[in-house]
Design a protein around this motif. Structure first.
Motif, PDB file in Angstrom:
ATOM      1  N   ARG A 216       8.328   8.229  -1.985  1.00 23.45           N
ATOM      2  CA  ARG A 216       7.691   8.918  -0.858  1.00 23.45           C
ATOM      3  C   ARG A 216       7.359  10.375  -1.184  1.00 23.45           C
ATOM      4  NH1 ARG A 216       9.242  11.999   3.570  1.00 23.45           N
ATOM      5  NH2 ARG A 216       7.880  11.716   5.408  1.00 23.45           N
ATOM      6  N   THR A 217       8.292  11.052  -1.816  1.00 18.12           N
ATOM      7  CA  THR A 217       8.068  12.467  -2.158  1.00 18.12           C
ATOM      8  C   THR A 217       8.305  12.646  -3.658  1.00 18.12           C
ATOM      9  OG1 THR A 217      10.359  12.911  -1.606  1.00 18.12           O
ATOM     10  CG2 THR A 217       8.732  13.358   0.095  1.00 18.12           C
ATOM     11  N   PRO A 218       7.316  12.383  -4.456  1.00 15.47           N
ATOM     12  CA  PRO A 218       7.504  12.508  -5.916  1.00 15.47           C
ATOM     13  C   PRO A 218       7.817  13.958  -6.287  1.00 15.47           C
ATOM     14  CG  PRO A 218       5.204  12.214  -5.378  1.00 15.47           C
ATOM     15  CD  PRO A 218       5.958  11.973  -4.119  1.00 15.47           C
ATOM     16  N   PRO A 219       8.813  14.159  -7.141  1.00 10.99           N
ATOM     17  CA  PRO A 219       9.203  15.530  -7.484  1.00 10.99           C
ATOM     18  C   PRO A 219       8.424  16.118  -8.645  1.00 10.99           C
ATOM     19  CG  PRO A 219      10.753  14.003  -8.433  1.00 10.99           C
ATOM     20  CD  PRO A 219       9.741  13.173  -7.716  1.00 10.99           C
ATOM     21  N   TRP A 220       7.629  15.306  -9.295  1.00  7.45           N
ATOM     22  CA  TRP A 220       7.029  15.769 -10.536  1.00  7.45           C
ATOM     23  C   TRP A 220       5.849  16.681 -10.255  1.00  7.45           C
ATOM     24  CZ3 TRP A 220       6.615  10.294  -9.529  1.00  7.45           C
ATOM     25  CH2 TRP A 220       7.826   9.609  -9.750  1.00  7.45           C
ATOM     26  N   ALA A 243      -1.264  17.848  -4.355  1.00  8.65           N
ATOM     27  CA  ALA A 243      -1.325  16.419  -4.648  1.00  8.65           C
ATOM     28  C   ALA A 243      -0.083  15.706  -4.124  1.00  8.65           C
ATOM     29  CB  ALA A 243      -1.450  16.213  -6.162  1.00  8.65           C
ATOM     30  N   ARG A 244       1.054  16.366  -4.241  1.00  8.98           N
ATOM     31  CA  ARG A 244       2.281  15.738  -3.755  1.00  8.98           C
ATOM     32  C   ARG A 244       2.241  15.604  -2.239  1.00  8.98           C
ATOM     33  NH1 ARG A 244       6.603  19.521  -6.448  1.00  8.98           N
ATOM     34  NH2 ARG A 244       7.989  18.383  -5.062  1.00  8.98           N
ATOM     35  N   ARG A 245       1.700  16.598  -1.594  1.00  5.74           N
ATOM     36  CA  ARG A 245       1.620  16.526  -0.145  1.00  5.74           C
ATOM     37  C   ARG A 245       0.665  15.414   0.296  1.00  5.74           C
ATOM     38  NH1 ARG A 245       1.152  21.455   0.547  1.00  5.74           N
ATOM     39  NH2 ARG A 245      -1.115  21.610   0.505  1.00  5.74           N
ATOM     40  N   ALA A 246      -0.454  15.282  -0.414  1.00  5.02           N
ATOM     41  CA  ALA A 246      -1.407  14.222  -0.080  1.00  5.02           C
ATOM     42  C   ALA A 246      -0.795  12.844  -0.325  1.00  5.02           C
ATOM     43  CB  ALA A 246      -2.673  14.394  -0.924  1.00  5.02           C
ATOM     44  N   TYR A 247      -0.019  12.752  -1.388  1.00  3.35           N
ATOM     45  CA  TYR A 247       0.639  11.489  -1.690  1.00  3.35           C
ATOM     46  C   TYR A 247       1.572  11.093  -0.552  1.00  3.35           C
ATOM     47  CZ  TYR A 247       3.722   8.178  -4.050  1.00  3.35           C
ATOM     48  OH  TYR A 247       4.455   7.077  -4.374  1.00  3.35           O
ATOM     49  N   THR A 248       2.362  12.023  -0.093  1.00  6.07           N
ATOM     50  CA  THR A 248       3.324  11.719   0.965  1.00  6.07           C
ATOM     51  C   THR A 248       2.609  11.297   2.242  1.00  6.07           C
ATOM     52  OG1 THR A 248       4.835  13.324   0.009  1.00  6.07           O
ATOM     53  CG2 THR A 248       5.253  12.661   2.274  1.00  6.07           C
ATOM     54  N   GLU A 249       1.506  11.955   2.510  1.00  6.08           N
ATOM     55  CA  GLU A 249       0.741  11.564   3.705  1.00  6.08           C
ATOM     56  C   GLU A 249       0.246  10.127   3.593  1.00  6.08           C
ATOM     57  OE1 GLU A 249      -2.311  14.433   4.007  1.00  6.08           O
ATOM     58  OE2 GLU A 249      -0.988  16.043   4.752  1.00  6.08           O
ATOM     59  N   GLN A 250      -0.242   9.765   2.402  1.00  5.79           N
ATOM     60  CA  GLN A 250      -0.717   8.394   2.202  1.00  5.79           C
ATOM     61  C   GLN A 250       0.421   7.399   2.362  1.00  5.79           C
ATOM     62  OE1 GLN A 250      -3.872   7.225   1.594  1.00  5.79           O
ATOM     63  NE2 GLN A 250      -4.497   9.301   2.132  1.00  5.79           N
ATOM     64  N   PHE A 251       1.558   7.732   1.843  1.00  5.61           N
ATOM     65  CA  PHE A 251       2.699   6.827   1.942  1.00  5.61           C
ATOM     66  C   PHE A 251       3.115   6.643   3.405  1.00  5.61           C
ATOM     67  CE2 PHE A 251       7.119   5.687   2.035  1.00  5.61           C
ATOM     68  CZ  PHE A 251       7.228   4.716   1.039  1.00  5.61           C
ATOM     69  N   ASP A 252       3.132   7.731   4.141  1.00  5.64           N
ATOM     70  CA  ASP A 252       3.532   7.637   5.546  1.00  5.64           C
ATOM     71  C   ASP A 252       2.532   6.783   6.337  1.00  5.64           C
ATOM     72  OD1 ASP A 252       5.719   9.150   5.011  1.00  5.64           O
ATOM     73  OD2 ASP A 252       4.867  11.034   5.764  1.00  5.64           O
ATOM     74  N   LYS A 253       1.287   6.903   5.996  1.00  9.48           N
ATOM     75  CA  LYS A 253       0.283   6.053   6.663  1.00  9.48           C
ATOM     76  C   LYS A 253       0.548   4.585   6.371  1.00  9.48           C
ATOM     77  CE  LYS A 253      -3.610   9.281   6.874  1.00  9.48           C
ATOM     78  NZ  LYS A 253      -4.954   9.571   6.334  1.00  9.48           N
ATOM     79  N   PHE A 254       0.895   4.321   5.115  1.00 14.09           N
ATOM     80  CA  PHE A 254       1.173   2.946   4.736  1.00 14.09           C
ATOM     81  C   PHE A 254       2.382   2.406   5.496  1.00 14.09           C
ATOM     82  CE2 PHE A 254       3.777   0.270   1.909  1.00 14.09           C
ATOM     83  CZ  PHE A 254       2.975  -0.860   1.880  1.00 14.09           C
ATOM     84  N   ALA A 255       3.433   3.204   5.567  1.00 10.96           N
ATOM     85  CA  ALA A 255       4.632   2.768   6.285  1.00 10.96           C
ATOM     86  C   ALA A 255       4.324   2.555   7.758  1.00 10.96           C
ATOM     87  CB  ALA A 255       5.739   3.811   6.109  1.00 10.96           C
ATOM     88  N   SER A 257       1.540   1.565   8.960  1.00 15.98           N
ATOM     89  CA  SER A 257       0.801   0.302   9.108  1.00 15.98           C
ATOM     90  C   SER A 257       1.745  -0.897   9.094  1.00 15.98           C
ATOM     91  CB  SER A 257      -0.241   0.177   7.997  1.00 15.98           C
ATOM     92  OG  SER A 257       0.400   0.019   6.747  1.00 15.98           O
ATOM     93  N   ILE A 258       2.751  -0.868   8.286  1.00 15.91           N
ATOM     94  CA  ILE A 258       3.738  -1.949   8.254  1.00 15.91           C
ATOM     95  C   ILE A 258       4.469  -2.028   9.596  1.00 15.91           C
ATOM     96  CG2 ILE A 258       5.798  -2.806   7.081  1.00 15.91           C
ATOM     97  CD1 ILE A 258       3.345  -2.879   5.357  1.00 15.91           C
ATOM     98  N   LYS A 259       4.825  -0.893  10.080  1.00 16.25           N
ATOM     99  CA  LYS A 259       5.536  -0.851  11.355  1.00 16.25           C
ATOM    100  C   LYS A 259       4.651  -1.403  12.479  1.00 16.25           C
ATOM    101  CE  LYS A 259       7.953   2.393  14.381  1.00 16.25           C
ATOM    102  NZ  LYS A 259       8.347   3.817  14.547  1.00 16.25           N
ATOM    103  N   THR A 260       3.368  -1.073  12.412  1.00 14.86           N
ATOM    104  CA  THR A 260       2.433  -1.530  13.446  1.00 14.86           C
ATOM    105  C   THR A 260       2.357  -3.055  13.463  1.00 14.86           C
ATOM    106  OG1 THR A 260       1.185   0.499  13.182  1.00 14.86           O
ATOM    107  CG2 THR A 260       0.056  -1.343  14.241  1.00 14.86           C
ATOM    108  N   VAL A 261       2.328  -3.638  12.291  1.00 15.65           N
ATOM    109  CA  VAL A 261       2.264  -5.097  12.206  1.00 15.65           C
ATOM    110  C   VAL A 261       3.490  -5.716  12.870  1.00 15.65           C
ATOM    111  CG1 VAL A 261       2.322  -7.036  10.606  1.00 15.65           C
ATOM    112  CG2 VAL A 261       0.821  -5.105  10.171  1.00 15.65           C
ATOM    113  N   ALA A 262       4.654  -5.130  12.609  1.00 20.30           N
ATOM    114  CA  ALA A 262       5.886  -5.688  13.165  1.00 20.30           C
ATOM    115  C   ALA A 262       5.921  -5.562  14.670  1.00 20.30           C
ATOM    116  CB  ALA A 262       7.089  -4.974  12.543  1.00 20.30           C
ATOM    117  N   LEU A 263       5.610  -4.401  15.157  1.00 18.75           N
ATOM    118  CA  LEU A 263       5.722  -4.178  16.586  1.00 18.75           C
ATOM    119  C   LEU A 263       4.635  -4.921  17.359  1.00 18.75           C
ATOM    120  CD1 LEU A 263       6.649  -0.378  16.626  1.00 18.75           C
ATOM    121  CD2 LEU A 263       8.145  -2.364  16.652  1.00 18.75           C
ATOM    122  N   ARG A 264       3.515  -5.041  16.740  1.00 19.71           N
ATOM    123  CA  ARG A 264       2.406  -5.741  17.409  1.00 19.71           C
ATOM    124  C   ARG A 264       2.757  -7.205  17.671  1.00 19.71           C
ATOM    125  NH1 ARG A 264      -2.517  -4.913  13.903  1.00 19.71           N
ATOM    126  NH2 ARG A 264      -1.495  -6.497  12.647  1.00 19.71           N
TER     127      ARG A 264
END
Lengths: 293, 645
Positions: A216-220, A243-255, A257-264
């Motif tokens: 979720r939060t790559p340190p490199w 780039a790290r901040r953009a990565y985390t945002e993308q990951f959170d969006k993905f998570a 979406s998974i949550k949305t599928v479950a709750l829906r």
């Protein structure tokens, strides 16, 4: 008390207080501890009705007959036996961080033990690009040791293909029930549709998303040669804070979406980072998600 | 800025090499790192190209900077970097602790505290500011410079020497002490540190008038506050009264050291008996004198006390030992005593007894009594046993062996009178002051016996305890000549020199003493003795004997002239040597106890802190960057192992 190498004795004792929860009622199923609206031959008293010919004489309330000179029949609550299936991701992406796969196995073992204590029937189904040999267990806590050995013997391999897995799962397990998926849900083809299929077939979803902290939060930072753990694809990239901040945002969006599928689909979702203690994950996150109680 | 272990060049070269190596490793290690990730899907935004990679460029500048800084700090720790430059070299300091007599004065308002306590506390406070690697020499300063320690690295010994220091009996000789300290610093061979003087800076006027302080680059003065009001005895002296026989004139001098006038009472006791009380009003900074008449011939102790008591008690009391006043018993056998009486009556130390020739008896004097027999133109049947002066003895063939000297002839108006020079008996005699009308010529063949002679022979001779004068100095023109009293005086001195010794006793302060001596004194005969008989070193300079007494004592100065005259001076050095003026330190010198920022304090030893800081930076860099690299390596290895399996 089984001696499980994945989980220690003290932790198992604490797990005995919990029970798996699901919301749906699955008609035609008996057994298990969850309450049912059907009356039948259960352990717990539900109601009385008048006796009709052919009824089981063992259920007649003879004390009432002695007083009232009428025969009443005791009705007991039927305890449905819902099949619980746990899909455990064993793809390479789960091994990008070795703690993640171990964490997934321990979490699966914990949920299985909770189910075994409540006499639920469990099926642990490892998967990657397909369904692997499953392990069926039930009948009490004494069946936990074979399940633990089974989980310990699992090795991550292969790419993730949720569509293949779901197609095979629905084909092999037509009986509806509770489906618990422990995975990072990282599939290049996407996993939303596949999970939706499971729900569409009448199963109740309980999605547990695991991620390592660097997922979720790559340190490199700096110049990196990134290699995908499953596909082997490479990416030369210069990583900086943006780039790290953009990565985390993308990951959170993905998570999300998974949550949305479950709750829906009236299911449940829990996102657990692997640096969270397992104790906190079960007694905190999963209870909060109403997956266990 | 200084490096104790390495030079600046060595530090720079070493750091340059380390930095270059680190940067090279950094570039090699971090040009492009491989990383296995769970997925690549989140690294590329849809519709946006992947970020462009850049090679051979320092990416994690903070990491490199932390590493370089950490290594620089470690290198500085190894080199033992210190602030301050040359002052951080080992230095030799001299602590001059004032131990003059004045340091025993009580401090007003502080019970049982003396100026010495304040000076000791200041000295220890200064010593605490001295870096442990510097050496310290403690000098106790009074009239002399006395080193109390060697060059000590162990400052505890210096503290012990400071605490063991106590006030002496002499005044401060600051010039001498500073010169001594400077000389010791030059000889030590190390870098000269401070010369520190701790005390009130009270010096004598003798030093203040001739003060020529040495050039001291780092002089520090730690003054001692001393608002002390004091008056004390400056000197007590006693000498025989010239007017009253058997009487001593005791001269007492009192000095007021304070800033206000004081009224004091001076008492004098002799043999525990009060002899007098004088009241003096002493203006500030001035002397007052008073004289007591003490009538006694006996030896004894004269005690002088000053009231009321003040902050400095040592100078309120003085004791003076006066000797017995002795007399010379002279028995004159003469039928014409009136001619001789004036010559003997002029000196109170002479007890003259006149008898007729018929009363002659050869009996001697009492044991221990000095005596002299004068036979005026008289030839007794039996010679007296003691000192005898024959005046113009008549020649008689029947006298035989009773003749002290044989007379060759009698002559009138003899020519060519000559007093034999360099003899005690002829001291001060001149031939032109002598007119002989007639004289007997002695038959003397021994030149050493002759005192005076004419062309025909000796007219005055001496042998043993007998003197024969061939003429009558108390008759004719001779009785009016100057030679007659001088001759009588010489004879009296010859008969009993101890009676006529010039005795002048005085109580003075210890320290440097100058005793005047006659110009004719024989330098080889001078002796300076203490009561215990110890010879003190001295120097004869400009008609005075100079010597130094560091402790209260009684000192005798003996000096003899070539003619045999002996002078004895007794010094009762029981008073402390006091100051006359306060020394004003020159401007621009360091003053007081060193502050925390004072240059004498060596900068704190930095290498432990530099080491901690360097390690801390490297640890921070490792936590921020290095530890993740390690975990990544573990990930890569794990993946490879599984793939291989």
């Amino acid at each position: 008390m089984p001696n499980a190498p994945l989980l220690d004795r003290h932790f198992l004792e604490r797990l005995e207080r919990l029970a798996l929860r699901w919301q749906k009622s699955f008609a035609g199923l008996v057994g298990g501890h969850n309450r049912s609206r059907f009356a039948g031959g259960g352990q717990e008293f539900l109601d009385h009705r008048g006796y009709h010919q052919g009824d089981d004489l063992r259920a007649v309330n003879w004390r009432a007959y002695m007083r009232l000179d009428k025969m009443f029949l005791k009705l007991f609550q039927i305890e449905p036996r819902v099949p619980v299936r746990l899909l455990l991701d064993c793809s390479k992406s789960m091994a990008a961080n070795p703690e993640k796969f171990d964490y997934a196995r321990r979490l699966a073992a914990s949920l299985c033990y909770v189910g075994l204590v409540r006499h639920d029937t469990f099926e642990v189904i490892p998967f990657a690009d397909g369904i692997q040999e499953a392990n069926i267990c039930g009948g009490g806590r004494h069946r936990f040791t074979p399940l633990s050995n089974f989980l310990e013997a699992l090795q991550p391999s292969g790419d993730t293909s949720f569509l293949k897995v779901v197609r095979r799962f629905l084909n092999d397990y037509p009986q509806r029930g509770l489906v618990i998926i422990i995975s990072d849900f990282l599939d290049e083809a996407g996993c939303d549709k596949a999970i939706q299929y499971i729900a569409d077939y009448g199963n109740e979803l309980f999605l547990i998303q695991l991620w390592a902290p660097e997922d979720r939060t790559p340190p490199w930072t700096g110049e990196l040669d990134l290699t995908d753990a499953e596909t082997g694809a490479q990416l030369h990239i210069h990583v900086d804070s943006d780039a790290r901040r953009a990565y985390t945002e993308q990951f959170d969006k993905f998570a999300e979406s998974i949550k949305t599928v479950a709750l829906r689909n009236d299911g449940k979702y829990a996102g657990i980072p692997t640096d969270m203690p397992l104790d906190d994950a079960i007694f905190g996150t999963l209870i909060h998600a109403r997956g266990v109680a | 800025m200084e490096f104790l272990n390495l030079t600046l060049g060595q530090v720079l070269v070493t750091f340059g090499a380390v930095a270059a190596f680190s940067v090279a490793l950094y570039l090699l290690d971090r040009t492009r790192r491989r990383q296995v990730v769970a997925t690549l899907r989140f690294w590329v935004n849809p519709g946006q190209p992947a970020p462009v990679s850049r090679n051979r460029k320092i990416q994690q500048k903070t990491s490199l900077l932390l590493q370089l800084l950490g290594m620089l700090l470690l290198l500085l720790a190894i080199a033992e970097f210190q602030f301050g430059g040359g002052i951080n070299k080992r230095r030799d300091h001299v602590l001059i602790l004032d131990t003059s007599a004045w340091m025993g004065a009580s401090v007003p308002g502080r019970a049982n505290a003396t100026l010495m306590d304040l000076a000791r506390a200041n000295a220890i406070a200064w010593l605490r500011a001295v870096p442990p690697s510097d050496r310290v020499l403690v000098v106790r300063a009074d009239g002399l410079a006395t080193p109390a320690t060697a060059w000590e690295l162990d400052h505890k010994k210096a503290v012990r020497a400071i605490l063991e220091s106590s006030p002496g009996a002499t005044a401060l000789n600051l010039t001498q002490n500073l010169e001594f300290a400077r000389a010791m610093q030059r000889r030590s061979g190390a870098t000269s540190g401070e010369i520190v003087y701790s005390g009130p800076g009270r010096i004598s006027s003798r030093e203040a008038n001739n003060m020529n302080l040495p050039v001291i680059p780092a002089l520090r003065v730690i003054p001692v506050d001393e608002p002390v009001e004091n008056s004390g005895l400056r000197s007590v002296g006693a000498r025989r009264s010239e007017t009253a026989p058997g009487t001593w004139d005791v001269l007492v001098r009192v000095h007021n050291y304070g800033k206000t006038g004081r009224s004091v009472n001076v008492t004098l006791n002799f043999g525990k008996a009060p002899q007098g009380l004088h009241q003096l009003n002493v203006p500030p900074g001035a002397d007052q004198e008073t004289t007591f008449q003490l009538r006694t011939k006996a030896a004894g102790i004269v005690e002088v006390r000053l009231y009321p008591q003040d902050a400095f008690a040592l100078d309120n009391y003085a004791a003076l030992e006066i000797p017995e006043q002795r007399t010379l018993h002279v028995v004159v056998y003469s039928d014409n005593p009136e001619a001789i009486r004036p010559a003997l009556a002029s000196d109170p130390r002479v007890n003259a007894e006149f008898r007729t020739r018929a009363q002659y008896t050869p009996a001697g004097f009492e044991k221990g009594e000095s005596g002299l027999v004068i036979l005026d133109r008289f030839h007794p049947s039996t010679r007296p046993p003691g000192n005898t002066v024959w005046i113009d003895p008549p020649w008689s063939a029947s006298s035989g062996d009773n003749q002290p000297f044989s007379i060759k002839e009698r002559t009138d108006h003899p020519d060519g009178l000559r007093w034999i020079p360099d003899l005690p008996l002829t001291q001060g005699l001149r031939a032109r002051n002598t007119q002989l009308e007639s004289a007997s010529i002695f038959d003397s063949t021994t030149v050493s016996d002759r005192i005076a002679e004419v062309e025909k022979g000796a007219v005055m001779v001496a042998r043993g305890n007998t003197i024969a004068i061939g003429f009558n100095p108390f008759s004719g023109q001779m009785r009016y000549e100057l030679s007659t009293p001088i001759l009588v005086g010489n004879i009296l001195h010859w008969a009993a020199p101890e009676v006529f010794r010039d005795v002048d006793v005085a109580t003075q302060s210890a320290g440097s003493v100058a005793s005047p001596v006659p110009a004719t004194v024989d330098r080889n005969s001078v002796q300076v003795l203490t009561d215990s008989g110890t010879l003190l070193p001295f120097n004869v300079h400009d008609r005075s004997v100079q010597f130094f007494v560091g402790e209260p004592a009684r000192v005798r100065v003996l000096a003899a002239s070539p003619l045999g005259t002996t002078t004895e001076r007794v010094f009762s050095l029981t008073l402390p040597e006091m100051w006359d003026t306060k020394w004003t330190p020159p401007t621009g010198i360091r003053k007081g106890i060193p502050a925390l920022t004072d240059s004498i304090r060596r900068s704190t030893i930095l290498w432990p802190w530099l080491t901690l800081a360097g390690l801390g930076l490297l640890l921070a860099e490792w936590i921020l960057y290095g530890s993740q690299s390690t975990s990544r390596l573990h990930v890569v290895k794990a993946i490879h192992h599984r793939e291989a399996a």
